[in-house]
Design an enzyme around this catalytic site. Structure first.
Site, PDB file in Angstrom:
ATOM      1  N   LYS A  34       0.855  -1.186   0.000  1.00 12.60           N
ATOM      2  CA  LYS A  34       0.000   0.000   0.000  1.00 12.60           C
ATOM      3  C   LYS A  34       0.894   1.240   0.000  1.00 12.60           C
ATOM      4  O   LYS A  34       1.727   1.420   0.884  1.00 12.60           O
ATOM      5  CB  LYS A  34      -0.918   0.021   1.219  1.00 12.60           C
ATOM      6  CG  LYS A  34      -1.918   1.175   1.162  1.00 12.60           C
ATOM      7  CD  LYS A  34      -2.944   1.071   2.265  1.00 12.60           C
ATOM      8  CE  LYS A  34      -2.494   1.640   3.564  1.00 12.60           C
ATOM      9  NZ  LYS A  34      -2.311   3.100   3.570  1.00 12.60           N
ATOM     10  N   ASP A  61      -3.262   4.308  -1.989  1.00 12.90           N
ATOM     11  CA  ASP A  61      -4.189   4.821  -0.976  1.00 12.90           C
ATOM     12  C   ASP A  61      -4.162   6.342  -0.987  1.00 12.90           C
ATOM     13  O   ASP A  61      -3.588   6.976  -0.106  1.00 12.90           O
ATOM     14  CB  ASP A  61      -3.770   4.257   0.385  1.00 12.90           C
ATOM     15  CG  ASP A  61      -4.766   4.571   1.484  1.00 12.90           C
ATOM     16  OD1 ASP A  61      -5.918   4.934   1.156  1.00 12.90           O
ATOM     17  OD2 ASP A  61      -4.403   4.442   2.667  1.00 12.90           O
ATOM     18  N   LEU A  62      -4.783   6.935  -2.002  1.00 13.28           N
ATOM     19  CA  LEU A  62      -4.761   8.392  -2.137  1.00 13.28           C
ATOM     20  C   LEU A  62      -6.031   9.037  -1.582  1.00 13.28           C
ATOM     21  O   LEU A  62      -6.127  10.258  -1.549  1.00 13.28           O
ATOM     22  CB  LEU A  62      -4.559   8.792  -3.600  1.00 13.28           C
ATOM     23  CG  LEU A  62      -3.249   8.322  -4.238  1.00 13.28           C
ATOM     24  CD1 LEU A  62      -3.116   8.881  -5.649  1.00 13.28           C
ATOM     25  CD2 LEU A  62      -2.036   8.720  -3.404  1.00 13.28           C
ATOM     26  N   LYS A  63      -6.999   8.237  -1.205  1.00 14.20           N
ATOM     27  CA  LYS A  63      -8.242   8.723  -0.581  1.00 14.20           C
ATOM     28  C   LYS A  63      -8.777   9.963  -1.308  1.00 14.20           C
ATOM     29  O   LYS A  63      -8.896  11.051  -0.730  1.00 14.20           O
ATOM     30  CB  LYS A  63      -8.007   9.022   0.903  1.00 14.20           C
ATOM     31  CG  LYS A  63      -7.611   7.797   1.722  1.00 14.20           C
ATOM     32  CD  LYS A  63      -7.565   8.100   3.204  1.00 14.20           C
ATOM     33  CE  LYS A  63      -7.270   6.885   4.048  1.00 14.20           C
ATOM     34  NZ  LYS A  63      -5.869   6.424   4.011  1.00 14.20           N
ATOM     35  N   LEU A  64      -9.114   9.783  -2.587  1.00 12.67           N
ATOM     36  CA  LEU A  64      -9.592  10.913  -3.388  1.00 12.67           C
ATOM     37  C   LEU A  64     -10.869  11.500  -2.786  1.00 12.67           C
ATOM     38  O   LEU A  64     -11.733  10.768  -2.307  1.00 12.67           O
ATOM     39  CB  LEU A  64      -9.868  10.468  -4.826  1.00 12.67           C
ATOM     40  CG  LEU A  64      -8.715   9.871  -5.630  1.00 12.67           C
ATOM     41  CD1 LEU A  64      -9.143   9.658  -7.080  1.00 12.67           C
ATOM     42  CD2 LEU A  64      -7.476  10.746  -5.566  1.00 12.67           C
ATOM     43  N   ASP A  66     -13.021  15.068  -3.961  1.00 11.36           N
ATOM     44  CA  ASP A  66     -13.095  16.360  -4.646  1.00 11.36           C
ATOM     45  C   ASP A  66     -14.399  16.399  -5.426  1.00 11.36           C
ATOM     46  O   ASP A  66     -15.224  15.493  -5.286  1.00 11.36           O
ATOM     47  CB  ASP A  66     -11.859  16.520  -5.561  1.00 11.36           C
ATOM     48  CG  ASP A  66     -11.445  17.975  -5.737  1.00 11.36           C
ATOM     49  OD1 ASP A  66     -12.336  18.821  -5.962  1.00 11.36           O
ATOM     50  OD2 ASP A  66     -10.248  18.272  -5.657  1.00 11.36           O
ATOM     51  N   PRO A  68     -16.889  15.700  -8.509  1.00 11.59           N
ATOM     52  CA  PRO A  68     -16.873  14.498  -9.356  1.00 11.59           C
ATOM     53  C   PRO A  68     -15.976  14.619 -10.593  1.00 11.59           C
ATOM     54  O   PRO A  68     -15.240  13.679 -10.923  1.00 11.59           O
ATOM     55  CB  PRO A  68     -18.349  14.319  -9.742  1.00 11.59           C
ATOM     56  CG  PRO A  68     -19.099  14.898  -8.575  1.00 11.59           C
ATOM     57  CD  PRO A  68     -18.265  16.063  -8.113  1.00 11.59           C
ATOM     58  N   THR A 126     -10.393   4.742  10.495  1.00 12.07           N
ATOM     59  CA  THR A 126     -10.298   3.934  11.718  1.00 12.07           C
ATOM     60  C   THR A 126      -9.777   4.751  12.905  1.00 12.07           C
ATOM     61  O   THR A 126      -9.831   4.286  14.028  1.00 12.07           O
ATOM     62  CB  THR A 126      -9.392   2.713  11.503  1.00 12.07           C
ATOM     63  OG1 THR A 126      -8.284   3.129  10.739  1.00 12.07           O
ATOM     64  CG2 THR A 126     -10.106   1.598  10.801  1.00 12.07           C
ATOM     65  N   GLN A 185      -4.676   4.505  16.182  1.00 13.58           N
ATOM     66  CA  GLN A 185      -5.860   3.777  15.714  1.00 13.58           C
ATOM     67  C   GLN A 185      -6.825   3.557  16.873  1.00 13.58           C
ATOM     68  O   GLN A 185      -6.427   3.092  17.935  1.00 13.58           O
ATOM     69  CB  GLN A 185      -5.443   2.397  15.149  1.00 13.58           C
ATOM     70  CG  GLN A 185      -4.525   2.464  13.947  1.00 13.58           C
ATOM     71  CD  GLN A 185      -5.277   2.765  12.656  1.00 13.58           C
ATOM     72  OE1 GLN A 185      -6.413   3.242  12.673  1.00 13.58           O
ATOM     73  NE2 GLN A 185      -4.630   2.515  11.538  1.00 13.58           N
ATOM     74  N   GLY A 205       0.584  -2.220   8.836  1.00 12.81           N
ATOM     75  CA  GLY A 205       1.658  -1.237   8.800  1.00 12.81           C
ATOM     76  C   GLY A 205       2.619  -1.453   9.946  1.00 12.81           C
ATOM     77  O   GLY A 205       3.434  -2.368   9.948  1.00 12.81           O
ATOM     78  N   ARG A 206       2.458  -0.597  10.970  1.00  7.23           N
ATOM     79  CA  ARG A 206       3.480  -0.516  12.019  1.00  7.23           C
ATOM     80  C   ARG A 206       3.757  -1.802  12.768  1.00  7.23           C
ATOM     81  O   ARG A 206       4.859  -1.967  13.295  1.00  7.23           O
ATOM     82  CB  ARG A 206       3.121   0.631  12.982  1.00  7.23           C
ATOM     83  CG  ARG A 206       3.393   1.994  12.340  1.00  7.23           C
ATOM     84  CD  ARG A 206       2.711   3.113  13.070  1.00  7.23           C
ATOM     85  NE  ARG A 206       1.276   3.103  12.847  1.00  7.23           N
ATOM     86  CZ  ARG A 206       0.440   4.046  13.287  1.00  7.23           C
ATOM     87  NH1 ARG A 206       0.908   5.060  13.972  1.00  7.23           N
ATOM     88  NH2 ARG A 206      -0.852   3.973  13.024  1.00  7.23           N
TER      89      ARG A 206
END
Ligand code: C5P
Length: 226
Positions: A34, A61-64, A66, A68, A126, A185, A205-206
């Site tokens: 990721k 994982d750019l979490k768009l 804006d 449409p 999360t 988290q 991840g961590r």
């Protein structure tokens, strides 16, 4: 499905040397990496290609979030990178989610990319506190109606979501081994719990990338999912 196909390694670092070293060390265990905002902003899209060369599927994982039209045009560009998964915020509404799906499929078709990337809607972050079932239900109806392939949620919602929307691909971050610190988290769970709850893909991840002993943590992961 093989255990490896259900695991994504979150490369949350701004250092490509560090990211690639971790990626090389973990490739036997994780099918996906990721790439989040930190690494993408630091290195740009060029970081994708050496990770693909290592054999990883790419979860961008750019979490768009804006209007449409902007999301549509950006998703078209992302499709050209040859990534497998792209995140988009469900907060942006159904038209924005639909624009993301359309951008990915049109981008892949125009550029003759063999795999159309899948859009994953973030239900709620999360790091946020508990959301009500009613809020979650409303969100899910919209996500399912939008045509995205899946969702991102905490391990504590995934069982409910898969019951309501079994066809959506369920991605779960916030994974910790027993006794690990939760960091920022709010709703963590062990890998075994998340898989038993119905997660299709775990984002880790961590617990791995910040492990005091990487080999020990990878062995714990393998044992937990055995
Ligand atoms: O280090 P840790 O295992 O907490 O990393 C979790 C990863 O999952 C981070 O890259 C974070 O951005 C991402 N994520 C999340 N919650 C979401 C969506 C993505 O924690 N809802």
């Amino acid at each position: 499905m093989k255990q490896r196909d259900r695991l994504a390694l979150a490369l949350d670092t701004d250092d490509s040397v560090h990211a690639l070293r971790l990626a090389r060390e973990c490739v036997e265990y994780f099918a996906y990496v990721k790439i989040g905002l930190e690494l993408f902003f630091a290195e740009g899209p060029s970081i994708i290609y050496p990770l693909k060369d290592l054999g990883y599927r790419i979860f961008l994982d750019l979490k768009l979030h804006d209007i449409p039209n902007t999301v549509y045009r950006s998703a078209k560009v992302v499709a050209g990178y040859g990534v497998d998964l792209l995140t988009v915020h469900s907060d942006g509404g159904i038209e924005m989610l639909q624009a993301c799906v359309r951008g990915l499929s049109e981008g892949a078709a125009t550029l003759e990319i063999p795999v159309t990337p899948k859009a994953l809607a973030i239900t709620y972050l999360t790091s946020q506190k508990e959301v009500s079932r009613e809020q979650l239900n409303e969100r899910l109806e919209m996500i399912a109606a939008s045509g995205v392939a899946g969702f991102v949620s905490s391990a504590h919602e995934v069982e409910f979501i898969k019951r309501v929307q079994p066809n959506l691909f369920g991605v779960v971050p916030g994974i910790r081994f027993e006794g690990d610190t939760a960091h920022d988290q709010a709703r963590v769970a062990t890998p075994g719990f998340a898989i038993a709850a119905g997660a299709d893909l775990l984002v880790i991840g961590r617990s791995i990338t910040a492990a005091r002993n990487l080999d020990d943590s990878l062995a714990t992961l393998r044992r937990e999912l055995g």
